[in-house]
Write a protein that holds these residues in place. Sequence first.
Motif, short mmCIF file in Angstrom:
data_model
loop_
_atom_site.label_atom_id
_atom_site.label_comp_id
_atom_site.label_asym_id
_atom_site.label_seq_id
_atom_site.Cartn_x
_atom_site.Cartn_y
_atom_site.Cartn_z
N TRP A 21 1.01 -1.27 0.13
CA TRP A 21 -0.02 -0.15 0.17
C TRP A 21 0.95 1.34 -0.02
O TRP A 21 1.92 1.37 0.65
N VAL A 36 -3.24 3.90 -1.53
CA VAL A 36 -3.39 3.23 -3.06
C VAL A 36 -2.85 1.78 -2.77
O VAL A 36 -1.66 1.23 -2.41
N LYS A 37 -3.76 0.90 -2.82
CA LYS A 37 -3.52 -0.39 -2.61
C LYS A 37 -3.15 -1.30 -3.81
O LYS A 37 -3.92 -1.92 -4.62
N ALA A 38 -2.08 -0.93 -4.35
CA ALA A 38 -1.42 -1.38 -5.51
C ALA A 38 -1.37 -2.88 -5.61
O ALA A 38 -1.62 -3.56 -6.53
N CYS A 60 -3.18 -2.27 -12.95
CA CYS A 60 -3.71 -3.23 -12.13
C CYS A 60 -2.76 -3.60 -10.88
O CYS A 60 -3.22 -4.30 -9.81
N LEU A 238 -6.91 -4.42 -10.15
CA LEU A 238 -7.17 -3.25 -9.16
C LEU A 238 -6.29 -4.03 -7.73
O LEU A 238 -6.63 -4.07 -6.70
N GLY A 239 -5.38 -4.45 -7.99
CA GLY A 239 -4.24 -5.14 -6.96
C GLY A 239 -4.82 -6.25 -6.40
O GLY A 239 -3.92 -6.85 -5.48
N SER A 286 -11.21 4.39 -9.19
CA SER A 286 -9.93 4.87 -8.49
C SER A 286 -9.24 3.98 -7.62
O SER A 286 -9.98 3.48 -6.76
N PRO A 287 -7.98 3.70 -7.73
CA PRO A 287 -7.48 2.85 -6.80
C PRO A 287 -7.23 3.37 -5.23
O PRO A 287 -6.96 2.75 -4.48
N VAL A 290 -11.59 2.48 -3.54
CA VAL A 290 -11.83 1.37 -4.36
C VAL A 290 -13.25 1.13 -3.69
O VAL A 290 -13.45 1.06 -2.60
N SER A 295 -14.44 -5.65 -6.14
CA SER A 295 -13.80 -4.40 -6.58
C SER A 295 -14.24 -4.26 -8.28
O SER A 295 -14.25 -3.24 -9.04
#
Length: 328
Positions: A21, A36-38, A60, A238-239, A286-287, A290, A295
């Motif tokens: 994150w 941002v939970k990459a 993603c 999305l991660g 948006s990351p 979320v 998601s």
Amino acid sequence: MNAEVTYNDQVLMEVRNLKKWFSVGSGLFNRGKSFVKAVDDINLTINYGETLGIVGESGCGKSTLARTIMRLISPTDGEVVFEGKDIARMSPRDLRKARRDIQMVFQDPYASLNPRMRVKDILCEPFIIHSIATKDGAMKKAEELLDMVGLSKESMNKFPHEFSGGQRQRICIARALAVNPKLIICDECVSALDVSIQAQIINLLVKLQKQLGLTLIFISHDLRVVQHISTKVAVMYLGKIMETAPKTDIFDNPIHPYTKALISSVPLADPDAKKNRIILKGDIPSPINVPPGCSFSTRCSMAEERCRIDNPKFRQIKDGHFCRCMLV
């Protein structure tokens, strides 16, 4: 030439609940930070000798996952267990030793090569840093590496700008092979190349994998390339990993709605052939914000009310096939 190396289904690496994150300041004096939970709660198993393809739309988290696995960036939480040892918690000294077994080939072959160094210095550097060979021995090994990736020894005295993109990527692969790694992570390593050159690099990787018993993590947004080279595929959104399974299951019998949409987007060789294309409506959330629940629920035509409330678990559907969807 080395004989082909084969392995049984032995686990080389396990990624357990891995998170990365990135904090994003908000408000006066950055109070009330958001994240941002990459990479968010990733679980993967990679066996010796296989190729894991990781696919998904741009942004993603594929490249962040690769860099977190190698610990080029430190994880927020989770484990990366390589041959029984957790890379995420290694000391700098132990990590340096572990990196001999895990190497990476980056997307841009020119940016990842020092423009002021000749090829001989680029290839000899790993041998000197890891005390594998003397200077004379390193030069001999460098020539062998060039031959292995299809370049002549006359390339030794040239600079990176004197080569084409495909040749530069061959030099990057040679550098990755210098320390005799067990795992090579290829992060979009052919996306910047022409299609014909892509095929050459892919065939080279397949050849080297058979000769040296390499394990590969191959990251790409090109599903055709992933289908050609991979033995197992993981689909990211999305991660999160939405689905992972052997290659044939992913491409012949996808389960997750997002995977189905991705597979339907692959163009057919026959221009007259008809294909049921799944068009996703809406934009990727948006990351930083979320939505709750699944998601993918904001773009999924099958989504129910519970999909927007409950977070689906990543569970096994059948042997070797895992999916993150409550509707399966």
